[in-house]
Design an enzyme around this catalytic site. Structure first.
Site: not given
Length: 534
Positions: A193, A320, A431
Site C-alpha cells: 500500500s 484492492e 487490499h
C-alpha cells in the site's frame, strides 16, 4: 535461554527469543533507535542519526509507534512524536565459527502515510523467519509530521521527511545488520500500500544508491493518485485561519502545538478528501532542497532510466477496492474517482464527461448498489492501484537492464482477515490481505499444519524469500511447493505475470479490457498523458 546481547555502532543491545510458525527459535531485537527523536527543533526536519548510549539498551520491547488512529480499532489513538525505532529478527547471531551472512528483508509498512507501524501487532516475523533471512521492520513519521512541505527555503521543510526516515533506517542497516547475521550487500526492500508506493519511491530516489539490491512493491507505486502530497499550505492555511501563502506564520503555529493538536487538525483535513483528489500527505518533488529525496517527476525519472536499477517485483490484489469499505467511502459521485492529475477542476465539464465514461464502462446502465458491488471494487482497484502499476511496469521495463516480475494476488483463505472483517462475500482478494500470508498479526487465526492457510502462506513466503536470495522468485523449476515458473516481463505488449491463488498459474496480460479502458481515457487528457502515460 540466556537473553542475547550484541554490540552495534551505537552501543550494546539486549534482546529476547521467540519461536516461529514451525516451532523453531529466533532472536528479537526491538525498539532500536535509528534516529534522534524528531521533536523540538527537529520537528518536520530531515532525520538525524541516533546518538550512542552507555550501558545496555533494553531491546526486548517495541518502541513507541508514530501518533495515529488505528482504522481497524477506530477508538484507538496511540503513539508518540518520538517514534523512529526499528526491529530486527534473526535466526542466529554470527560468531567466529559462523560467518555466513543471510539476505535481509526490510519492511516499510502501509497505512496511507498517516497510520500504521512496523510493530508486531501488525507485522510479526513468524512466517518469513522460517526461511534463512533476517527481517527488519521500521517506523517512520506519519501525517503532517512526516510529510509537511513548505515552499519557503528559509524554513528548511522541503517535504518527504517520512521517506528520509526510511533512507536513514536503510543506512543504519548498512552499518549494523552484519552484527545480526544479515548481509548488507543483499538487502531487499518491500512494502504494501503506502509502503509499496514508498518502495517505488526509494527505487526512484537519488538518495538511496547502494542502500538496497532488490525491491518489492505490493499494491502501491509512485503513479497511484493517492501517493502524491502537496507543496505549500493550501490545506493547512484555512484550517489554521491563516493565508496559505504565509508559511512562516503557519510553521510557527505548528511548532507551538502538541502532537495531539496537530493530529486533530490532520484528522479533519483527511476526513474531507475525495477518493482521487489531492492529499496533504505523500511525496513531493523537492525544488528547494540541497539534498532532495525526489528531484524530478516520477515519470521523468522512470522514462530516463535514472532510477536504481535493481530486480523489481510489483503487483496487486484482485479486490484492492474493497479497502474503501473499511474507510466507509461510498462511490456516490463518479467525479470523485477522476484522478486529480487529469488537471480539471471538479466542477469542470471535462470532469463530468470523464466521470460519465467511467460509470458507463463499469456499470453500464446500472447504478451503484449491493448488486453491482463487484463493479465498484473493480473501478476503485483500477483507478487507485492497477493502472498506475501497469504504467510503471511498461515504462520501467523499456529502459531497465534488470528483471521486473508482475503478480496478481487472488488467494483466498482464512488468512484474508480484512475481507472477512468487512463481511465481503463476492470473490476477490482485498487490499492488505496479501500481508497476512507474509506476517502474523493481531487477527491471524490459528494455522493448522497442512491446511489451505499453511500451504498458501508457505508458497508465498517461498516466492518472496527466493526473490530476496536470488533475484528470482522461482529459481528451482523442480520445487514441489511452487510448481510454477514465474517469468519476468520482457514484452510490454504481452505482460507475463503470475496469478497467486491457491495454485500458482503463469499467465499473460492481466485484466486487459480494464487496462485498455484507462489507456484510452488517459490518452485523451493532455495533462494526464504528460505525467502518467507514455
Amino acid at each position: 535461554m540466556v537473553p542475547p546481547e550484541l554490540t552495534i555502532d551505537q552501543g550494546t543491545l539486549r534482546g529476547s527469543t521467540s519461536t516461529d510458525l514451525r516451532g523453531n527459535s529466533f532472536f528479537k531485537f526491538q525498539g532500536i533507535p535509528y534516529a534522534k527523536p524528531p521533536i523540538g527543533e527537529l520537528r518536520f526536519k530531515a532525520p538525524v542519526p541516533a546518538e550512542p548510549w552507555t550501558g545496555i539498551l533494553d531491546a526486548t520491547k517495541q518502541g513507541p509507534v508514530c501518533f495515529h488512529r488505528d482504522p481497524l480499532r477506530k477508538g484507538l489513538i496511540s503513539g508518540s512524536e518520538d517514534c523512529l525505532y526499528l526491529n530486527v529478527y534473526t535466526k542466529t547471531l554470527p560468531d567466529h565459527a559462523n560467518t555466513t551472512l543471510r539476505p535481509v528483508l526490510f519492511w516499510v509498512h502501509g497505512g496511507g502515510f498517516y497510520f500504521g507501524s512496523g510493530n508486531e501487532d501488525l507485522y510479526g516475523p513468524d512466517f518469513l523467519i522460517t526461511e534463512d533471512v533476517v527481517v527488519v521492520t521500521i517506523n517512520y513519521r506519519l501525517g503532517v509530521l512526516g510529510f509537511l512541505s513548505l515552499e519557503d527555503p528559509s524554513l528548511d521543510v522541503p517535504g518527504n521527511a517520512g521517506f528520509k526516515d526510511q533512507v536513514l533506517a536503510l543506512k543504519w542497516v548498512q552499518n549494523n545488520i552484519s552484527k545480526f547475521g544479515g548481509d548488507p550487500n543483499n538487502v531487499t526492500i518491500f512494502g504494501e500500500s503506502a509502503g509499496g508506493a514508498a518502495i517505488h519511491l526509494l527505487v526512484l530516489s537519488p538518495m538511496t544508491k547502494g542502500l538496497f539490491h532488490k525491491a518489492i512493491a505490493q499494491s502501491g507505486c509512485a503513479l497511484n493518485p493517492w501517493a502524491r502530497g502537496t507543496t505549500g499550505c493550501a490545506f493547512l492555511g484555512p484550517a489554521l485561519g491563516v493565508e496559505p501563502s504565509d508559511e512562516k506564520t503557519i510553521y510557527n503555529i505548528l511548532m507551538t502545538k502538541s502532537v495531539e493538536e496537530i493530529f486533530q487538525i490532520q484528522d479533519i483535513l483527511m476526513s474531507g478528501l475525495v477518493l482521487s483528489g489531492h492529499r496533504p500527505v505523500g511525496f513531493v518533488v523537492e525544488t528547494n532542497s540541497s539534498q532532495p529525496f525526489l528531484d524530478d517527476e516520477p515519470m521523468n525519472i522512470i522514462t530516463s532510466g535514472r532510477f536504481n536499477q535493481v530486480p523489481f517485483m510489483v503487483g496487486y490484489t484482485t479486490g484492492e477496492g474493497m479497502i474503501f469499505d473499511l474507510m466507509r467511502r461510498e462511490l456516490k459521485d463518479f467525479r470523485d474517482v477522476v484522478p486529480w492529475f487529469f488537471g480539471y477542476e471538479r466542477d469542470a465539464p471535462e470532469t463530468r464527461t470523464i466521470a460519465d465514461k467511467i460509470k458507463k464502462f463499469y456499470f453500464g446502465d446500472d447504478e451503484v448498489s449491493p448488486k453491482t458491488v463487484t463493479q465498484k471494487y473493480n473501478c476503485l482497484t483500477d483507478v487507485q492501484f492497477l493502472y498506475g502499476i501497469y504504467v510503471t511496469i511498461i515504462n520501467q521495463v523499456a529502459v531497465s537492464q534488470v528483471p521486473t516480475y508482475l503478480y496478481r494476488m487472488s488467494v483466498e483463505s482464512g488468512l484474508n482477515v480484512l475481507k472477512i472483517f468487512l463481511k465481503i462475500e463476492v470473490p476477490g482478494t482485498s487490499h492488505y490481505d496479501d500481508v497476512g500470508y507474509l506476517f502474523r498479526h493481531f487477527a491471524t487465526p490459528d494455522i493448522t499444519p497442512g491446511s489451505t492457510e499453511d500451504l498458501c502462506l508457505t508458497k508465498i513466503v517461498k516466492l518472496w524469500t527466493n526473490f530476496a536470495k536470488f533475484g528470482n522468485p522461482t529459481p528451482d523449476v523442480n520445487d514441489p511447493r511452487l510448481k510454477a515458473v514465474w517469468k519476468p516481463v520482457t514484452n510490454t505488449s504481452n505482460l507475463d505475470f503470475l496469478d497467486i491463488g491457491k495454485d500458482l498459474v503463469a499467465l499473460v496480460n492481466p485484466d486487459p479490457e480494464r487496462i485498455n479502458f484507462w489507456k484510452q481515457l488517459f490518452s485523451e487528457s493532455p495533462a494526464a498523458h504528460k505525467t502518467h502515460h507514455k
